[in-house]
Design a protein around this motif. Structure first.
Motif, PDB file in Angstrom:
ATOM      1  N   LEU A  14       0.832  -1.206   0.028  1.00  0.00           N
ATOM      2  CA  LEU A  14       0.136   0.071   0.044  1.00  0.00           C
ATOM      3  C   LEU A  14       0.880   1.297  -0.025  1.00  0.00           C
ATOM      4  CD1 LEU A  14      -2.628  -1.160   2.732  1.00  0.00           C
ATOM      5  CD2 LEU A  14      -3.165  -0.726   0.115  1.00  0.00           C
ATOM      6  N   GLN A  15       2.100   1.154   0.111  1.00  0.00           N
ATOM      7  CA  GLN A  15       3.073   2.220   0.272  1.00  0.00           C
ATOM      8  C   GLN A  15       2.857   3.230   1.400  1.00  0.00           C
ATOM      9  OE1 GLN A  15       3.099   4.206  -3.760  1.00  0.00           O
ATOM     10  NE2 GLN A  15       4.355   2.299  -4.603  1.00  0.00           N
ATOM     11  N   LEU A  16       2.576   2.414   2.665  1.00  0.00           N
ATOM     12  CA  LEU A  16       2.252   3.193   3.666  1.00  0.00           C
ATOM     13  C   LEU A  16       3.185   2.680   4.860  1.00  0.00           C
ATOM     14  CD1 LEU A  16      -1.693   2.596   3.959  1.00  0.00           C
ATOM     15  CD2 LEU A  16      -0.520   4.743   3.461  1.00  0.00           C
ATOM     16  N   ARG A  17       3.220   3.650   5.933  1.00  0.00           N
ATOM     17  CA  ARG A  17       4.167   3.149   7.074  1.00  0.00           C
ATOM     18  C   ARG A  17       3.401   2.159   7.826  1.00  0.00           C
ATOM     19  NH1 ARG A  17       6.452   8.938   9.399  1.00  0.00           N
ATOM     20  NH2 ARG A  17       7.533   9.418   7.674  1.00  0.00           N
ATOM     21  N   VAL A  18       4.186   1.161   8.288  1.00  0.00           N
ATOM     22  CA  VAL A  18       3.810   0.088   9.101  1.00  0.00           C
ATOM     23  C   VAL A  18       2.902   0.691  10.512  1.00  0.00           C
ATOM     24  CG1 VAL A  18       4.203  -1.924  10.446  1.00  0.00           C
ATOM     25  CG2 VAL A  18       5.507  -1.645   8.285  1.00  0.00           C
ATOM     26  N   SER A  19       3.614   1.721  11.009  1.00  0.00           N
ATOM     27  CA  SER A  19       3.051   2.332  12.339  1.00  0.00           C
ATOM     28  C   SER A  19       1.706   2.940  12.039  1.00  0.00           C
ATOM     29  CB  SER A  19       3.998   3.319  12.654  1.00  0.00           C
ATOM     30  OG  SER A  19       4.194   4.286  11.860  1.00  0.00           O
ATOM     31  N   TRP A  20       1.412   3.351  10.749  1.00  0.00           N
ATOM     32  CA  TRP A  20      -0.051   4.138  10.267  1.00  0.00           C
ATOM     33  C   TRP A  20      -0.965   2.598  10.325  1.00  0.00           C
ATOM     34  CZ3 TRP A  20      -3.522   3.104   6.782  1.00  0.00           C
ATOM     35  CH2 TRP A  20      -4.469   3.941   6.608  1.00  0.00           C
ATOM     36  N   LEU A  21      -0.510   1.744   9.718  1.00  0.00           N
ATOM     37  CA  LEU A  21      -1.369   0.311   9.561  1.00  0.00           C
ATOM     38  C   LEU A  21      -1.622  -0.044  10.579  1.00  0.00           C
ATOM     39  CD1 LEU A  21      -2.329  -0.794   6.878  1.00  0.00           C
ATOM     40  CD2 LEU A  21      -0.629  -2.319   6.811  1.00  0.00           C
ATOM     41  N   ARG A  22      -0.498  -0.114  11.641  1.00  0.00           N
ATOM     42  CA  ARG A  22      -0.901  -0.978  12.969  1.00  0.00           C
ATOM     43  C   ARG A  22      -1.819  -0.042  13.876  1.00  0.00           C
ATOM     44  NH1 ARG A  22       1.933  -5.264  14.056  1.00  0.00           N
ATOM     45  NH2 ARG A  22       4.036  -5.809  12.884  1.00  0.00           N
ATOM     46  N   ARG A  23      -1.511   1.302  13.941  1.00  0.00           N
ATOM     47  CA  ARG A  23      -2.565   2.214  14.534  1.00  0.00           C
ATOM     48  C   ARG A  23      -4.060   2.067  14.103  1.00  0.00           C
ATOM     49  NH1 ARG A  23       0.768   5.881  14.111  1.00  0.00           N
ATOM     50  NH2 ARG A  23      -0.220   7.165  12.502  1.00  0.00           N
ATOM     51  N   LYS A  24      -4.293   2.335  12.953  1.00  0.00           N
ATOM     52  CA  LYS A  24      -5.426   2.107  12.306  1.00  0.00           C
ATOM     53  C   LYS A  24      -6.201   0.556  12.507  1.00  0.00           C
ATOM     54  CE  LYS A  24      -5.795   6.194  10.382  1.00  0.00           C
ATOM     55  NZ  LYS A  24      -6.801   7.055  10.915  1.00  0.00           N
ATOM     56  N   ALA A  25      -5.457  -0.227  12.507  1.00  0.00           N
ATOM     57  CA  ALA A  25      -6.040  -1.669  12.726  1.00  0.00           C
ATOM     58  C   ALA A  25      -6.401  -1.633  13.997  1.00  0.00           C
ATOM     59  CB  ALA A  25      -5.043  -2.645  12.327  1.00  0.00           C
ATOM     60  N   ALA A  26      -5.444  -1.358  15.138  1.00  0.00           N
ATOM     61  CA  ALA A  26      -5.971  -1.466  16.462  1.00  0.00           C
ATOM     62  C   ALA A  26      -6.942  -0.654  16.856  1.00  0.00           C
ATOM     63  CB  ALA A  26      -4.640  -0.905  17.208  1.00  0.00           C
ATOM     64  N   ALA A  27      -7.309   0.471  16.250  1.00  0.00           N
ATOM     65  CA  ALA A  27      -8.395   1.309  16.462  1.00  0.00           C
ATOM     66  C   ALA A  27      -9.694   0.777  15.425  1.00  0.00           C
ATOM     67  CB  ALA A  27      -8.239   2.793  15.977  1.00  0.00           C
ATOM     68  N   ARG A  28      -9.557  -0.307  14.876  1.00  0.00           N
ATOM     69  CA  ARG A  28     -10.527  -1.125  14.036  1.00  0.00           C
ATOM     70  C   ARG A  28     -10.926   0.068  13.203  1.00  0.00           C
ATOM     71  NH1 ARG A  28      -8.567  -4.837  16.688  1.00  0.00           N
ATOM     72  NH2 ARG A  28      -9.670  -6.461  17.608  1.00  0.00           N
ATOM     73  N   ALA A  29     -10.234   0.996  12.581  1.00  0.00           N
ATOM     74  CA  ALA A  29     -10.560   1.858  11.542  1.00  0.00           C
ATOM     75  C   ALA A  29     -10.336   1.437  10.161  1.00  0.00           C
ATOM     76  CB  ALA A  29      -9.816   3.101  11.768  1.00  0.00           C
ATOM     77  N   ILE A  30      -9.567   0.182  10.053  1.00  0.00           N
ATOM     78  CA  ILE A  30      -9.524  -0.447   8.531  1.00  0.00           C
ATOM     79  C   ILE A  30      -9.673  -1.839   8.577  1.00  0.00           C
ATOM     80  CG2 ILE A  30      -7.757   1.328   7.833  1.00  0.00           C
ATOM     81  CD1 ILE A  30      -5.663  -0.550   8.587  1.00  0.00           C
ATOM     82  N   PRO A  31     -10.325  -2.375   7.808  1.00  0.00           N
ATOM     83  CA  PRO A  31     -10.462  -4.019   7.645  1.00  0.00           C
ATOM     84  C   PRO A  31      -9.187  -4.571   7.964  1.00  0.00           C
ATOM     85  CG  PRO A  31     -10.780  -3.189   5.227  1.00  0.00           C
ATOM     86  CD  PRO A  31     -10.217  -1.934   6.394  1.00  0.00           C
ATOM     87  N   CYS A  32      -9.101  -5.689   8.853  1.00  0.00           N
ATOM     88  CA  CYS A  32      -8.024  -6.466   9.032  1.00  0.00           C
ATOM     89  C   CYS A  32      -8.391  -7.672   9.733  1.00  0.00           C
ATOM     90  CB  CYS A  32      -6.822  -5.808   9.875  1.00  0.00           C
ATOM     91  SG  CYS A  32      -7.485  -5.275  11.654  1.00  0.00           S
ATOM     92  N   ARG A  33      -7.550  -8.635  10.041  1.00  0.00           N
ATOM     93  CA  ARG A  33      -7.780  -9.752  10.707  1.00  0.00           C
ATOM     94  C   ARG A  33      -6.857 -10.122  11.768  1.00  0.00           C
ATOM     95  NH1 ARG A  33     -10.745  -9.523   6.998  1.00  0.00           N
ATOM     96  NH2 ARG A  33     -11.649 -10.861   5.518  1.00  0.00           N
ATOM     97  N   TYR A  34      -7.074 -10.876  12.950  1.00  0.00           N
ATOM     98  CA  TYR A  34      -6.071 -11.003  13.970  1.00  0.00           C
ATOM     99  C   TYR A  34      -6.182 -12.599  14.003  1.00  0.00           C
ATOM    100  CZ  TYR A  34      -5.320  -6.252  15.517  1.00  0.00           C
ATOM    101  OH  TYR A  34      -4.783  -4.930  15.484  1.00  0.00           O
ATOM    102  N   VAL A  35      -5.048 -13.037  13.653  1.00  0.00           N
ATOM    103  CA  VAL A  35      -5.090 -14.584  13.797  1.00  0.00           C
ATOM    104  C   VAL A  35      -4.127 -14.897  15.205  1.00  0.00           C
ATOM    105  CG1 VAL A  35      -4.029 -16.935  12.950  1.00  0.00           C
ATOM    106  CG2 VAL A  35      -5.002 -14.930  11.480  1.00  0.00           C
ATOM    107  N   GLY A  36      -4.956 -15.271  16.223  1.00  0.00           N
ATOM    108  CA  GLY A  36      -4.250 -15.001  17.476  1.00  0.00           C
ATOM    109  C   GLY A  36      -3.907 -13.699  17.793  1.00  0.00           C
ATOM    110  N   LYS A  37      -2.666 -13.215  18.217  1.00  0.00           N
ATOM    111  CA  LYS A  37      -2.531 -11.844  18.362  1.00  0.00           C
ATOM    112  C   LYS A  37      -1.637 -11.378  17.211  1.00  0.00           C
ATOM    113  CE  LYS A  37       2.071 -13.276  20.221  1.00  0.00           C
ATOM    114  NZ  LYS A  37       3.225 -13.009  21.301  1.00  0.00           N
ATOM    115  N   HIS A  38      -1.654 -11.972  16.064  1.00  0.00           N
ATOM    116  CA  HIS A  38      -1.025 -11.686  14.861  1.00  0.00           C
ATOM    117  C   HIS A  38      -1.790 -10.800  14.032  1.00  0.00           C
ATOM    118  CE1 HIS A  38       2.628 -13.926  16.322  1.00  0.00           C
ATOM    119  NE2 HIS A  38       1.686 -14.970  16.451  1.00  0.00           N
ATOM    120  N   LEU A  39      -1.568  -9.697  13.648  1.00  0.00           N
ATOM    121  CA  LEU A  39      -2.091  -8.798  12.573  1.00  0.00           C
ATOM    122  C   LEU A  39      -1.950  -9.313  11.258  1.00  0.00           C
ATOM    123  CD1 LEU A  39      -3.980  -6.268  12.080  1.00  0.00           C
ATOM    124  CD2 LEU A  39      -2.081  -5.074  12.132  1.00  0.00           C
TER     125      LEU A  39
END
Length: 68
Positions: A14-39
């Motif tokens: 996506l040509q984004l920073r990993v920190s941005w992606l992780r922050r948005k995922a933690a806030a549930r602001a973007i679609p993602c999956r958690y497999v156990g504790k792994h994003l």
């Protein structure tokens, strides 16, 4: 078979920073999956994130509590 991408792989595609992606995922602001504790992200998740980022028409901001 669904391919799951790590946050690093998804951010690179996506040509984004990993920190941005992780922050948005933690806030549930973007679609993602958690497999156990792994994003993880699917191809459809990446498409949805890109669609969310599409900018609409340029509308001027309103001022807070001020009447022009």
């Amino acid at each position: 078979m669904v391919v799951l991408l790590t946050a690093e792989q998804a951010a690179q595609r996506l040509q984004l920073r990993v920190s941005w992606l992780r922050r948005k995922a933690a806030a549930r602001a973007i679609p993602c999956r958690y497999v156990g504790k792994h994003l993880r992200f699917t191809h459809d998740d990446l498409l949805a994130i890109a669609d969310q980022a599409e900018s609409g028409p340029n509308v001027p901001r309103t001022t807070r509590g001020r009447v022009p």
